[in-house]
Design an enzyme around this catalytic site. Structure first.
Site, PDB file in Angstrom:
ATOM      1  N   GLN A 182       0.866  -1.181   0.000  1.00 45.12           N
ATOM      2  CA  GLN A 182       0.000   0.000   0.000  1.00 45.12           C
ATOM      3  C   GLN A 182       0.899   1.225   0.000  1.00 45.12           C
ATOM      4  O   GLN A 182       1.795   1.324   0.831  1.00 45.12           O
ATOM      5  CB  GLN A 182      -0.829  -0.034   1.286  1.00 45.12           C
ATOM      6  CG  GLN A 182      -1.145   1.302   1.923  1.00 45.12           C
ATOM      7  CD  GLN A 182      -2.143   2.078   1.103  1.00 45.12           C
ATOM      8  OE1 GLN A 182      -2.957   1.498   0.394  1.00 45.12           O
ATOM      9  NE2 GLN A 182      -2.082   3.386   1.194  1.00 45.12           N
TER      10      GLN A 182
ATOM     11  N   GLY B 144       3.458  -1.667   7.663  1.00 45.25           N
ATOM     12  CA  GLY B 144       4.617  -1.112   8.351  1.00 45.25           C
ATOM     13  C   GLY B 144       4.193  -0.383   9.612  1.00 45.25           C
ATOM     14  O   GLY B 144       3.101  -0.599  10.156  1.00 45.25           O
ATOM     15  N   ARG B 145       5.063   0.471  10.055  1.00 47.23           N
ATOM     16  CA  ARG B 145       4.810   1.285  11.241  1.00 47.23           C
ATOM     17  C   ARG B 145       3.757   2.344  10.912  1.00 47.23           C
ATOM     18  O   ARG B 145       3.777   2.949   9.856  1.00 47.23           O
ATOM     19  CB  ARG B 145       6.129   1.971  11.605  1.00 47.23           C
ATOM     20  CG  ARG B 145       6.156   2.609  12.955  1.00 47.23           C
ATOM     21  CD  ARG B 145       7.539   3.169  13.258  1.00 47.23           C
ATOM     22  NE  ARG B 145       7.491   3.924  14.501  1.00 47.23           N
ATOM     23  CZ  ARG B 145       6.987   5.158  14.587  1.00 47.23           C
ATOM     24  NH1 ARG B 145       6.539   5.773  13.519  1.00 47.23           N
ATOM     25  NH2 ARG B 145       6.950   5.765  15.767  1.00 47.23           N
TER      26      ARG B 145
ATOM     27  N   ARG C  70       1.136   5.641  -0.585  1.00 52.06           N
ATOM     28  CA  ARG C  70       0.797   7.008  -0.987  1.00 52.06           C
ATOM     29  C   ARG C  70       2.094   7.816  -0.956  1.00 52.06           C
ATOM     30  O   ARG C  70       2.099   9.011  -0.720  1.00 52.06           O
ATOM     31  CB  ARG C  70      -0.254   7.601  -0.044  1.00 52.06           C
ATOM     32  CG  ARG C  70       0.137   7.519   1.407  1.00 52.06           C
ATOM     33  CD  ARG C  70      -0.935   8.048   2.338  1.00 52.06           C
ATOM     34  NE  ARG C  70      -0.545   7.823   3.718  1.00 52.06           N
ATOM     35  CZ  ARG C  70       0.044   8.728   4.499  1.00 52.06           C
ATOM     36  NH1 ARG C  70       0.323   9.917   4.051  1.00 52.06           N
ATOM     37  NH2 ARG C  70       0.367   8.426   5.744  1.00 52.06           N
ATOM     38  N   ASN C  71       3.211   7.109  -1.194  1.00 53.65           N
ATOM     39  CA  ASN C  71       4.524   7.713  -1.048  1.00 53.65           C
ATOM     40  C   ASN C  71       5.409   7.440  -2.243  1.00 53.65           C
ATOM     41  O   ASN C  71       5.357   6.367  -2.844  1.00 53.65           O
ATOM     42  CB  ASN C  71       5.250   7.119   0.171  1.00 53.65           C
ATOM     43  CG  ASN C  71       4.800   7.751   1.464  1.00 53.65           C
ATOM     44  OD1 ASN C  71       4.837   8.965   1.616  1.00 53.65           O
ATOM     45  ND2 ASN C  71       4.333   6.926   2.376  1.00 53.65           N
TER      46      ASN C  71
END
Lengths: 332, 332
Positions: free
Chosen positions: A158, A263-264, A160-161
């Site tokens: 996933q 992830g975090r 958005r980066n």
């Protein structure tokens, strides 16, 4: 947002949903994190509408209406239910807060108080401009692509980066986690980088940059093309942390993925959620309710002692390490 | 070798074996890769004996005899069977060759042609000199240590090597493969570096260096001590490639491991085996016969384009890559 979600519903991104939710589904989502039939579902998918519009067009339950987008016909809605819903209740249940600083709360506050539930049928398929057109796959097309690549396991990333080294290694580590005990002479595990396209919060990357930079990682051969694929999904981030993590898991199950990276502070914002809330929520969900396997990931960092990017779960130089920060890079 | 294998048998490294094999077991191992009862077993565990010794001491089947090592009592053998066995047949079946250049063949050729099978009972526990003493765990002690560390999964690293960066990352990648979908806030997967102690082929590292260097990786905190443990196993490498891979899998199952790393040319020598024979042999073995999961691994290499150590399954710069070679380093 509604146009994007019409497309998602119509193509099966939101399976088992066939339309916008009615009151019973929204109630169940808020109270039990399920649809009314008990299927796991964490975020309301609703179509809000102005009261004046309902009155002006004399829309009533049982009608079939045409939804338009930029003056073009988009989809047909069979209006099963017109209902009001308490948005504060929705915000508390889904986002865990009603604080206006939370971008998900701000989105909700921008909605009307009246909603129309009912089945959606797409009238015109969406057209995507470059560069998005080459990353657009419907769930069916994506499953065909996965079969064509010979992947038996697919781990979703996933994003958005725009990726930095931390993301690159997060994906590499997750590939191992997903591949597990499978043979490796002919690789049968792939990484699906699924980029979220839609409005985000201030300071987030523009959509084009996200998809193109991820694709560039493969073009520049940091990833082999037989284990890497970039695609897009239309979604307006709610930044709902753990509940959005579950939503992402369902979305990627529908795309044919078997594993999903978390992830975090996944899909979190500010300090509304503990960085590992989105890991812990999966502890409570049985495999029967959600078949996709969560790949939970700690931090990858640059370690000057090891002299390389390494994993906080393996490297013990926690004092010396230098963190990657997407937040910092975005702020520059 | 026989002393080392007495200790292995007595402490359960070779479970379900309780002694040296008789003819029926050796036959089944050579012909079907099982014990006579059908249990998976790839390599004969036998005690060879000089015919003159049998005659001089008037040893016969049914006797109980004391085995000594360096003039000390080591173990009691209940002599169930005294038999001859064709070593050429054994070499062909286990090693796939009778070529004297193969170190396993040379070992076999050094054996007598007569063997004694029967149950072993240890008389005196072995004593290990530093540095080996701190790496010596019996299977029972190792399982206790694993429980104490809270590991639910343990991935074994078989080694007869001083580690280089390629091994370091091989272990890191395998940790992800073994950890899979487990939660990570409290890590529950460990790496057991199990060093083979015993005579090896010319040019191999000395045993002390192997264990100490691996331990140093943890002491220097390249690995966290809550996910890393070094231990030793007494074993005279046969360099039997795929069959030795299965033997290593059984050995580490007995040590409490759930996963086992198999890299390129595992336990191979020269070009007697295809580099991935030791991967492929596990394709034919069902989970009921072998519960430990093979983690099959391609090559980790240094890639000057990526600017780091990376994995041949992920990085597509196969033309630019620089290989690590234990063989080259050993030759220096």
């Amino acid at each position: 947002r509604c146009a994007r979600e019409c497309i998602d519903i119509a193509y099966g991104f939101f399976t088992p949903l066939e339309g916008f939710m009615g009151r019973e589904d929204v109630d169940a989502v808020c109270e039990k994190m399920t649809l009314r039939d008990g299927t796991l579902w964490p975020i309301p998918i609703v179509l809000d509408v102005k009261d004046e519009q309902i009155q002006a067009k004399k829309i009533k339950e049982g009608d079939t209406i045409l939804l338009t987008y930029s003056d073009s016909a988009l989809a047909i809605l069979e209006v099963e239910q017109i209902f009001r819903f308490d948005k504060i209740k929705m915000a508390k249940a889904v986002l865990g807060t009603t604080d206006e600083k939370h971008p998900g709360v701000r989105m909700l506050n921008g909605w009307e108080n009246t909603f129309m539930g009912g089945k959606i049928t797409l009238v015109n398929p969406p057209r995507f401009q470059p560069p998005f057109d080459k990353f657009w796959y419907t769930p069916r097309q994506l499953r065909e692509k996965i079969a064509e690549k010979g992947w038996k396991r697919v781990v979703a990333h996933q994003t958005r980066n725009v990726p930095h080294s931390g993301h690159e290694w997060l994906m590499k580590g997750a590939w191992f986690s997903a591949n597990g005990e499978l043979p490796v002479e002919k690789l049968k595990t792939g990484i699906l980088v699924n980029c979220i396209i839609g409005p985000k919060r201030m300071g987030d990357y523009i959509d084009e940059a996200i998809a193109l930079c991820h694709h560039k990682l493969c073009e520049a051969r940091y990833f082999r093309d037989d284990i890497h694929l970039v695609s897009i999904a239309l979604w307006d981030m709610r930044y709902a942390g753990p509940k959005e993590a579950i939503f992402h898991a369902i979305l990627r199950t529908n795309l044919g993925c078997t594993h999903h990276m978390f992830g975090r502070d996944h899909a979190g914002v500010g300090s509304y959620y503990d960085p590992y809330d989105a890991h812990r929520i999966f502890d409570q969900i049985s495999e029967e309710k959600l078949s996709i396997k969560p790949v939970r990931i700690l931090e990858w960092w640059y370690c000057p002692v090891c002299g390389e990017v390494t994993y906080s779960g393996l490297c013990a130089h926690s004092k010396e390490r230098q963190k990657f920060s997407g937040t910092l890079i975005r702020s520059m």
